[in-house]
Structure formats: C-alpha cells, structure tokens
Write a protein that holds these residues in place. Sequence first.
Motif, PDB file in Angstrom:
ATOM      1  N   SER A   1       0.546  -0.985  -0.029  1.00 55.30           N
ATOM      2  CA  SER A   1       0.103  -0.078  -0.517  1.00 55.30           C
ATOM      3  C   SER A   1       1.035   1.060  -0.001  1.00 55.30           C
ATOM      4  CB  SER A   1      -1.027   0.264   1.468  1.00 55.30           C
ATOM      5  OG  SER A   1      -2.105   1.233   1.352  1.00 55.30           O
ATOM      6  N   GLN A   2       2.438   1.513   0.812  1.00 58.82           N
ATOM      7  CA  GLN A   2       2.898   2.219   0.849  1.00 58.82           C
ATOM      8  C   GLN A   2       3.360   2.624  -0.256  1.00 58.82           C
ATOM      9  OE1 GLN A   2       6.104   1.967   3.649  1.00 58.82           O
ATOM     10  NE2 GLN A   2       6.134   3.984   4.434  1.00 58.82           N
ATOM     11  N   GLN A   3       3.551   1.086  -1.190  1.00 57.75           N
ATOM     12  CA  GLN A   3       4.724   1.716  -1.883  1.00 57.75           C
ATOM     13  C   GLN A   3       3.419   1.936  -3.562  1.00 57.75           C
ATOM     14  OE1 GLN A   3       7.482   1.931  -2.365  1.00 57.75           O
ATOM     15  NE2 GLN A   3       8.124   1.503  -0.142  1.00 57.75           N
ATOM     16  N   LEU A   4       2.241   1.585  -3.694  1.00 53.97           N
ATOM     17  CA  LEU A   4       1.312   1.818  -4.023  1.00 53.97           C
ATOM     18  C   LEU A   4       1.491   3.589  -4.324  1.00 53.97           C
ATOM     19  CD1 LEU A   4      -1.011  -1.436  -3.835  1.00 53.97           C
ATOM     20  CD2 LEU A   4       0.393  -0.406  -6.394  1.00 53.97           C
ATOM     21  N   ALA A   5       1.638   3.758  -3.296  1.00 54.24           N
ATOM     22  CA  ALA A   5       0.699   5.737  -2.656  1.00 54.24           C
ATOM     23  C   ALA A   5       2.154   6.189  -3.380  1.00 54.24           C
ATOM     24  CB  ALA A   5       0.701   5.734  -1.302  1.00 54.24           C
ATOM     25  N   VAL A   6       2.668   6.052  -3.659  1.00 60.80           N
ATOM     26  CA  VAL A   6       4.250   6.710  -3.947  1.00 60.80           C
ATOM     27  C   VAL A   6       3.849   6.460  -5.821  1.00 60.80           C
ATOM     28  CG1 VAL A   6       6.449   6.799  -4.840  1.00 60.80           C
ATOM     29  CG2 VAL A   6       5.786   6.197  -2.424  1.00 60.80           C
ATOM     30  N   LEU A   7       3.412   6.055  -6.166  1.00 62.82           N
ATOM     31  CA  LEU A   7       3.249   5.817  -6.992  1.00 62.82           C
ATOM     32  C   LEU A   7       2.185   6.462  -8.241  1.00 62.82           C
ATOM     33  CD1 LEU A   7       4.095   1.360  -7.932  1.00 62.82           C
ATOM     34  CD2 LEU A   7       5.762   3.394  -9.137  1.00 62.82           C
ATOM     35  N   ARG A   8       1.030   6.263  -6.875  1.00 60.36           N
ATOM     36  CA  ARG A   8       0.023   6.980  -7.602  1.00 60.36           C
ATOM     37  C   ARG A   8       0.299   8.377  -7.440  1.00 60.36           C
ATOM     38  NH1 ARG A   8      -3.076   4.214  -4.067  1.00 60.36           N
ATOM     39  NH2 ARG A   8      -2.540   5.948  -2.212  1.00 60.36           N
ATOM     40  N   ARG A   9       1.328   9.438  -6.379  1.00 62.92           N
ATOM     41  CA  ARG A   9       1.179  10.913  -6.024  1.00 62.92           C
ATOM     42  C   ARG A   9       1.799  10.502  -7.113  1.00 62.92           C
ATOM     43  NH1 ARG A   9       1.290   9.062  -0.462  1.00 62.92           N
ATOM     44  NH2 ARG A   9       4.349   9.621  -0.575  1.00 62.92           N
ATOM     45  N   SER A  10       3.192  10.520  -7.996  1.00 62.61           N
ATOM     46  CA  SER A  10       3.415  10.410  -8.953  1.00 62.61           C
ATOM     47  C   SER A  10       2.653  11.075 -10.213  1.00 62.61           C
ATOM     48  CB  SER A  10       5.086   9.352  -9.077  1.00 62.61           C
ATOM     49  OG  SER A  10       4.386   8.167  -9.807  1.00 62.61           O
ATOM     50  N   GLY A  11       1.897  10.608 -10.094  1.00 61.36           N
ATOM     51  CA  GLY A  11       0.906  10.803 -11.040  1.00 61.36           C
ATOM     52  C   GLY A  11       1.591   8.842 -12.339  1.00 61.36           C
ATOM     53  N   ILE A  12       2.309   7.741 -11.914  1.00 56.98           N
ATOM     54  CA  ILE A  12       2.881   7.130 -12.721  1.00 56.98           C
ATOM     55  C   ILE A  12       1.692   5.885 -13.224  1.00 56.98           C
ATOM     56  CG2 ILE A  12       3.726   5.655 -10.386  1.00 56.98           C
ATOM     57  CD1 ILE A  12       6.426   6.146 -13.611  1.00 56.98           C
ATOM     58  N   VAL A  13       0.856   5.273 -11.826  1.00 59.58           N
ATOM     59  CA  VAL A  13      -0.248   4.814 -11.774  1.00 59.58           C
ATOM     60  C   VAL A  13      -1.231   5.765 -11.928  1.00 59.58           C
ATOM     61  CG1 VAL A  13       1.346   2.621 -11.818  1.00 59.58           C
ATOM     62  CG2 VAL A  13       0.549   3.761  -9.475  1.00 59.58           C
ATOM     63  N   THR A  14      -2.821   4.696 -12.086  1.00 60.70           N
ATOM     64  CA  THR A  14      -4.148   5.022 -12.072  1.00 60.70           C
ATOM     65  C   THR A  14      -4.603   3.846 -10.921  1.00 60.70           C
ATOM     66  OG1 THR A  14      -4.824   4.330 -13.504  1.00 60.70           O
ATOM     67  CG2 THR A  14      -4.416   6.539 -13.287  1.00 60.70           C
ATOM     68  N   ALA A  15      -5.428   4.217  -9.911  1.00 60.89           N
ATOM     69  CA  ALA A  15      -6.762   3.177  -9.212  1.00 60.89           C
ATOM     70  C   ALA A  15      -7.732   3.813  -9.379  1.00 60.89           C
ATOM     71  CB  ALA A  15      -5.829   3.301  -7.878  1.00 60.89           C
ATOM     72  N   SER A  16      -8.060   2.484  -9.391  1.00 62.16           N
ATOM     73  CA  SER A  16     -10.042   2.869  -9.532  1.00 62.16           C
ATOM     74  C   SER A  16     -10.815   1.572  -8.886  1.00 62.16           C
ATOM     75  CB  SER A  16      -9.905   2.760 -11.034  1.00 62.16           C
ATOM     76  OG  SER A  16      -9.601   1.388 -11.887  1.00 62.16           O
ATOM     77  N   ARG A  17     -11.578   1.494  -8.492  1.00 64.96           N
ATOM     78  CA  ARG A  17     -12.385   0.701  -7.735  1.00 64.96           C
ATOM     79  C   ARG A  17     -13.733  -0.337  -8.327  1.00 64.96           C
ATOM     80  NH1 ARG A  17     -12.724  -0.178  -2.361  1.00 64.96           N
ATOM     81  NH2 ARG A  17     -12.065   1.799  -2.292  1.00 64.96           N
ATOM     82  N   GLU A  18     -13.042  -1.547  -8.618  1.00 68.36           N
ATOM     83  CA  GLU A  18     -14.532  -1.877  -8.961  1.00 68.36           C
ATOM     84  C   GLU A  18     -15.226  -2.908  -7.741  1.00 68.36           C
ATOM     85  OE1 GLU A  18     -13.025  -4.771 -11.762  1.00 68.36           O
ATOM     86  OE2 GLU A  18     -12.162  -2.204 -13.716  1.00 68.36           O
ATOM     87  N   GLY A  19     -16.094  -2.089  -7.037  1.00 66.80           N
ATOM     88  CA  GLY A  19     -17.027  -2.936  -6.016  1.00 66.80           C
ATOM     89  C   GLY A  19     -16.283  -2.441  -5.571  1.00 66.80           C
ATOM     90  N   SER A  20     -15.237  -3.621  -4.193  1.00 62.55           N
ATOM     91  CA  SER A  20     -14.930  -3.065  -2.783  1.00 62.55           C
ATOM     92  C   SER A  20     -13.509  -3.737  -3.722  1.00 62.55           C
ATOM     93  CB  SER A  20     -15.051  -4.618  -1.822  1.00 62.55           C
ATOM     94  OG  SER A  20     -14.820  -5.337  -2.554  1.00 62.55           O
ATOM     95  N   THR A  21     -13.384  -4.345  -4.743  1.00 64.82           N
ATOM     96  CA  THR A  21     -11.450  -4.248  -5.288  1.00 64.82           C
ATOM     97  C   THR A  21     -11.045  -2.537  -5.443  1.00 64.82           C
ATOM     98  OG1 THR A  21     -12.428  -6.416  -5.793  1.00 64.82           O
ATOM     99  CG2 THR A  21     -10.573  -5.610  -6.517  1.00 64.82           C
TER     100      THR A  21
END
Length: 109
Positions: A50-70
């Motif tokens: 989660s910590q590493q994904l947050a770094v990638l998300r903040r940098s704009g290099i990855v995106t996150a989307s919610r599909e139901g609870s996933t």
Amino acid sequence: MATALYQAKAEFFRMLGHPIRIRVLELLQAGPTPVRELLAAIDIEPSSLSQQLAVLRRSGIVTASREGSTVVYALAGGDVADLLKAARRILTVLLADQNILLAELRAAD
C-alpha cells in the motif's frame, strides 16, 4: 531554469528507485491488476505494498480505480512500459559486459 528541470528528473528517477515499485510497474505492464493479485505476485505485507502504491499514485505514474470492493491499479500511460523495456535492454548489455570481464578474470587465474 534548467536546474529545476534536472531536479524534477532526479525526483522522477528517485521515485522509481525501489525494488517493489519496479516490480509493481512490471506487473502492471500486463494490464490493470487488482491489489490482491499484486500481493500474491510480490508476496509482501499489505501495508508495505500500500505504501509503495501510494508513492506511484502520487507521482501520477499509476492510476487506481475501484471495481466494487476491489481496487485495481494500472499504468497511467505506455511510456512507463517503454522506459522499463529500455532499462532491461541497458541492464542486459551492462551485465553481459560484466560476465565477459568475469570470464577474463577467471581465465587469468
């Protein structure tokens, strides 16, 4: 000022400078991936991922989307995949050169 540009580039490469983040980016090259699949592939604690994904998300290099609870992560663009491929090509050459030197050292003994 050019110095600001170089600083921004250095920050970008620092953001990439973690083995877990590199692994996540490599996995995401196959397409959008749920967190649970990333966890299974990387085998680390959920809080660390989660910590590493947050770094990638903040940098704009990855995106996150919610599909139901996933929560599903994806690369923000194809340029990231191109960068990872270029890095593999560069490392392949560097490691091949090191193997040649190692062979020469062993032959000299």
